[in-house]
Scaffold this active site. Structure first.
Site, PDB file in Angstrom:
ATOM      1  N   LEU A  16       0.830  -1.220   0.000  1.00 19.63           N
ATOM      2  CA  LEU A  16       0.000   0.000   0.000  1.00 19.63           C
ATOM      3  C   LEU A  16       0.857   1.260   0.000  1.00 19.63           C
ATOM      4  O   LEU A  16       0.480   2.290  -0.549  1.00 19.63           O
ATOM      5  CB  LEU A  16      -0.911   0.018   1.227  1.00 19.63           C
ATOM      6  CG  LEU A  16      -1.983  -1.068   1.288  1.00 19.63           C
ATOM      7  CD1 LEU A  16      -2.660  -1.078   2.654  1.00 19.63           C
ATOM      8  CD2 LEU A  16      -3.025  -0.845   0.191  1.00 19.63           C
ATOM      9  N   GLY A  17       1.982   1.165   0.651  1.00 18.50           N
ATOM     10  CA  GLY A  17       2.831   2.357   0.712  1.00 18.50           C
ATOM     11  C   GLY A  17       4.063   2.077   1.547  1.00 18.50           C
ATOM     12  O   GLY A  17       4.093   1.128   2.335  1.00 18.50           O
ATOM     13  N   GLY A  19       7.152   4.050   3.920  1.00 18.40           N
ATOM     14  CA  GLY A  19       7.601   5.291   4.546  1.00 18.40           C
ATOM     15  C   GLY A  19       9.045   5.140   4.932  1.00 18.40           C
ATOM     16  O   GLY A  19       9.723   4.200   4.494  1.00 18.40           O
ATOM     17  N   PHE A  21      10.278   4.263   7.687  1.00 19.68           N
ATOM     18  CA  PHE A  21      10.577   3.123   8.552  1.00 19.68           C
ATOM     19  C   PHE A  21       9.948   1.812   8.152  1.00 19.68           C
ATOM     20  O   PHE A  21      10.507   0.757   8.403  1.00 19.68           O
ATOM     21  CB  PHE A  21      10.211   3.449  10.005  1.00 19.68           C
ATOM     22  CG  PHE A  21      11.372   4.039  10.723  1.00 19.68           C
ATOM     23  CD1 PHE A  21      12.358   3.221  11.240  1.00 19.68           C
ATOM     24  CD2 PHE A  21      11.514   5.401  10.825  1.00 19.68           C
ATOM     25  CE1 PHE A  21      13.464   3.750  11.857  1.00 19.68           C
ATOM     26  CE2 PHE A  21      12.612   5.951  11.446  1.00 19.68           C
ATOM     27  CZ  PHE A  21      13.600   5.128  11.965  1.00 19.68           C
ATOM     28  N   GLY A  22       8.784   1.883   7.541  1.00 17.48           N
ATOM     29  CA  GLY A  22       8.112   0.619   7.276  1.00 17.48           C
ATOM     30  C   GLY A  22       7.481   0.554   5.910  1.00 17.48           C
ATOM     31  O   GLY A  22       7.365   1.547   5.202  1.00 17.48           O
ATOM     32  N   VAL A  24       3.867  -0.833   4.214  1.00 12.53           N
ATOM     33  CA  VAL A  24       2.510  -1.166   4.653  1.00 12.53           C
ATOM     34  C   VAL A  24       1.840  -1.996   3.557  1.00 12.53           C
ATOM     35  O   VAL A  24       1.820  -1.590   2.388  1.00 12.53           O
ATOM     36  CB  VAL A  24       1.696   0.117   4.940  1.00 12.53           C
ATOM     37  CG1 VAL A  24       0.299  -0.238   5.444  1.00 12.53           C
ATOM     38  CG2 VAL A  24       2.409   0.989   5.972  1.00 12.53           C
ATOM     39  N   ASP A 130       3.384  15.305  12.881  1.00 11.08           N
ATOM     40  CA  ASP A 130       3.689  15.009  11.471  1.00 11.08           C
ATOM     41  C   ASP A 130       2.397  15.002  10.648  1.00 11.08           C
ATOM     42  O   ASP A 130       2.167  14.111   9.839  1.00 11.08           O
ATOM     43  CB  ASP A 130       4.423  13.664  11.358  1.00 11.08           C
ATOM     44  CG  ASP A 130       5.166  13.510  10.031  1.00 11.08           C
ATOM     45  OD1 ASP A 130       5.311  14.507   9.300  1.00 11.08           O
ATOM     46  OD2 ASP A 130       5.607  12.381   9.730  1.00 11.08           O
ATOM     47  N   ASN A 135      -0.238  11.419   5.659  1.00 16.05           N
ATOM     48  CA  ASN A 135      -0.638  10.780   6.921  1.00 16.05           C
ATOM     49  C   ASN A 135      -2.119  10.966   7.216  1.00 16.05           C
ATOM     50  O   ASN A 135      -2.560  10.790   8.350  1.00 16.05           O
ATOM     51  CB  ASN A 135       0.222  11.323   8.077  1.00 16.05           C
ATOM     52  CG  ASN A 135       1.659  10.829   7.969  1.00 16.05           C
ATOM     53  OD1 ASN A 135       1.920   9.815   7.315  1.00 16.05           O
ATOM     54  ND2 ASN A 135       2.586  11.531   8.594  1.00 16.05           N
ATOM     55  N   ASP A 148       0.090   7.206  11.194  1.00 21.45           N
ATOM     56  CA  ASP A 148       1.531   7.425  11.355  1.00 21.45           C
ATOM     57  C   ASP A 148       1.859   8.242  12.614  1.00 21.45           C
ATOM     58  O   ASP A 148       2.004   9.470  12.561  1.00 21.45           O
ATOM     59  CB  ASP A 148       2.110   8.100  10.105  1.00 21.45           C
ATOM     60  CG  ASP A 148       3.626   8.074  10.115  1.00 21.45           C
ATOM     61  OD1 ASP A 148       4.202   7.602  11.122  1.00 21.45           O
ATOM     62  OD2 ASP A 148       4.229   8.533   9.137  1.00 21.45           O
TER      63      ASP A 148
HETATM   64  P1  ATP Z   1       6.764   8.144   7.125  1.00 20.74           P
HETATM   65  O1  ATP Z   1       7.827   8.208   6.067  1.00 20.74           O
HETATM   66  O2  ATP Z   1       5.671   9.114   6.891  1.00 20.74           O
HETATM   67  O3  ATP Z   1       7.312   8.195   8.505  1.00 20.74           O
HETATM   68  P2  ATP Z   1       5.934   5.468   7.814  1.00 20.74           P
HETATM   69  O4  ATP Z   1       7.051   4.523   7.541  1.00 20.74           O
HETATM   70  O5  ATP Z   1       5.752   5.846   9.227  1.00 20.74           O
HETATM   71  O6  ATP Z   1       6.053   6.732   6.926  1.00 20.74           O
HETATM   72  P3  ATP Z   1       3.113   5.321   7.308  1.00 20.74           P
HETATM   73  O7  ATP Z   1       3.054   6.786   7.109  1.00 20.74           O
HETATM   74  O8  ATP Z   1       2.409   4.796   8.494  1.00 20.74           O
HETATM   75  O9  ATP Z   1       4.616   4.797   7.271  1.00 20.74           O
HETATM   76  O10 ATP Z   1       2.560   4.610   6.000  1.00 20.74           O
HETATM   77  C1  ATP Z   1       3.138   4.826   4.714  1.00 20.74           C
HETATM   78  C2  ATP Z   1       2.042   4.851   3.673  1.00 20.74           C
HETATM   79  O11 ATP Z   1       1.361   3.578   3.663  1.00 20.74           O
HETATM   80  C3  ATP Z   1       0.933   5.874   3.910  1.00 20.74           C
HETATM   81  O12 ATP Z   1       1.259   7.146   3.394  1.00 20.74           O
HETATM   82  C4  ATP Z   1      -0.224   5.235   3.144  1.00 20.74           C
HETATM   83  O13 ATP Z   1      -0.115   5.484   1.755  1.00 20.74           O
HETATM   84  C5  ATP Z   1      -0.013   3.744   3.374  1.00 20.74           C
HETATM   85  N1  ATP Z   1      -0.812   3.296   4.550  1.00 20.74           N
HETATM   86  C6  ATP Z   1      -0.430   3.348   5.838  1.00 20.74           C
HETATM   87  N2  ATP Z   1      -1.395   2.876   6.660  1.00 20.74           N
HETATM   88  C7  ATP Z   1      -2.414   2.518   5.861  1.00 20.74           C
HETATM   89  C8  ATP Z   1      -3.746   2.002   6.115  1.00 20.74           C
HETATM   90  N3  ATP Z   1      -4.146   1.767   7.360  1.00 20.74           N
HETATM   91  N4  ATP Z   1      -4.567   1.780   5.058  1.00 20.74           N
HETATM   92  C9  ATP Z   1      -4.135   2.064   3.800  1.00 20.74           C
HETATM   93  N5  ATP Z   1      -2.900   2.558   3.499  1.00 20.74           N
HETATM   94  C10 ATP Z   1      -2.058   2.783   4.495  1.00 20.74           C
HETATM   95 MG    MG Z   2       3.759   8.597   6.943  1.00 21.46          MG
END
Ligand code: ATP
Ligand code: MG
Length: 360
Positions: A16-17, A19, A21-22, A24, A130, A135, A148
């Site tokens: 799905l995406g 970021g 750190f992770g 998804v 953030d 987010n 996030d």
């Molecule tokens: P960041 O670089 O912002 O710190 P992160 O690693 O903390 O990112 P998230 O922001 O939690 O990760 O998620 C990254 C992407 O994954 C989001 O922008 C979104 O596109 C997708 N995503 C996250 N959670 C969900 C969800 N619950 N349902 C659908 N898509 C999601």
């Molecule tokens: Mg994010």
């Protein structure tokens, strides 16, 4: 890929995406066929960036949240390689910069949901730190949900550490200059979100990080001209993007600005803070409520009429309130004894009531 956790099996369907750190993934629980989003964070990555307390903090804060405008965290677990966070799935992805700038009503439809989520966080002493388009997720039913919590912080007794956190375009001056931080940090990011929704670009830009930071600190805010935008909304944006965080409105004050109050009323959305303010006014000013012709209205006592209050038809008049009935109220203030500074005068446009001005 199959992910297993205490008897449940989740099949990963698509990415799905990703970021910082992770990653998804959309996953489906094989028994119930229920879909979830699963954030997978590699332990090697955590170790490399010494981020274990940050991830722990993200999980602790997120799991404590239960609100319709916040993505639900259902469970989390770990194996040798990864940490897994099972989340409510938002099938419509994250909010994106609008291709054509939003109109006033579109902005309200988006903004009041984000504000409800942030209000819940602040009431629970959490600063998100953030807030940005990526987010803010869109659920299948169209509800917007904050996600996030990687930079979120719970403000208990301790003061908020002055670290550069979040995403530069959305950072207020007090973050880029590493000054003291508080809840007003999120208010600035809300201002940036509103600005992008309306004008399709960031309020402060720069060719590189240093220039962007300089511009956030010193550049004057420019509001592009758009005749179709309500002045009350541009006043709100200006107030949210005030560089001095102490002068920036709190979440409560955002709910009490004219644009929010009018829009919430016209969309029949209950405004808790307006209701509290009205109840307080009734109590403090000794306004008595009388039922006349089956409608409830307020009558100022003689003393009030002789002082600063006059009847007004602009605001509360004949609008439904939490009292559940129609009422009138007195609110316009004839004379304001304080002499506000230019910056306060600018915010003054944004509020209706003397008590709001005095809060500053
Ligand atoms: P960041 O670089 O912002 O710190 P992160 O690693 O903390 O990112 P998230 O922001 O939690 O990760 O998620 C990254 C992407 O994954 C989001 O922008 C979104 O596109 C997708 N995503 C996250 N959670 C969900 C969800 N619950 N349902 C659908 N898509 C999601
Ligand atoms: Mg994010």
């Amino acid at each position: 890929m199959i992910i297993a956790e205490s008897g449940q099996l989740y099949q990963s369907i698509k990415l799905l995406g990703s970021g910082s750190f992770g990653s998804v993934y959309l996953v489906k629980e094989l028994n119930s066929k229920q879909e979830y989003a699963c954030k997978i964070i590699s332990k090697a990555h955590i170790q490399k960036y010494d981020a274990s307390s940050m991830i722990q903090n993200e999980i602790n804060i997120h799991v404590s949240c239960n609100h319709k405008n916040i993505v639900r965290l259902y469970s989390y677990w770990e194996d040798c390689n990864n940490i897994y966070i099972l989340l409510e799935y938002c099938s419509k992805g994250h909010l994106i910069d609008p291709k054509t700038p939003f109109n006033d009503d579109d902005v309200f439809q988006v903004f009041h949901q984000i504000l409800d989520g942030v209000n819940y966080l602040h009431q629970n002493n959490i600063i998100h730190r953030d807030l940005k388009f990526e987010n803010i997720l869109i659920h299948e039913d169209g509800t917007l949900k904050l996600c996030d919590f990687g930079w979120a912080i719970k403000v208990d007794q301790m003061s908020v550490p002055n670290v550069m956190c979040g995403t530069t375009e959305y950072m207020p001056p007090e973050v880029v200059s590493k000054s003291s931080l508080d809840f007003k940090l999120d208010a600035w990011s809300l201002g940036v979100i509103l600005y992008v929704l309306l004008y399709g670009k960031f309020p402060f830009q720069g060719d590189n990080q240093d220039q962007l930071i300089r511009n956030i600190l010193y550049d004057q805010l420019i509001i592009p001209s758009r005749n179709d935008i309500n002045e009350d909304l541009t006043n709100l944006i200006q107030a949210l993007l005030i560089k001095n965080s102490q002068l920036r409105p709190s979440i409560e004050q955002i709910y009490l600005c004219k644009w929010m109050k009018l829009n919430m009323k016209s969309h029949n959305i209950f405004n808790h803070y307006e209701n509290e303010q009205l109840k307080l006014k009734v109590k403090q000013k000794n306004i008595t409520l009388k039922v006349v012709n089956n409608s409830l209205y307020s009558t100022p006592n003689k003393k009030m009429v002789n002082s600063n209050y006059v009847e007004s038809k602009n605001d509360f008049d004949h609008k439904s309130t939490s009292f559940g009935k129609t009422h009138n109220s007195c609110r316009t203030i004839k004379s304001i004894s304080i002499n506000p500074s230019p910056q306060i005068r600018q915010i003054d446009k944004f509020f209706n009531f003397l008590e709001n001005i005095q809060k500053f």
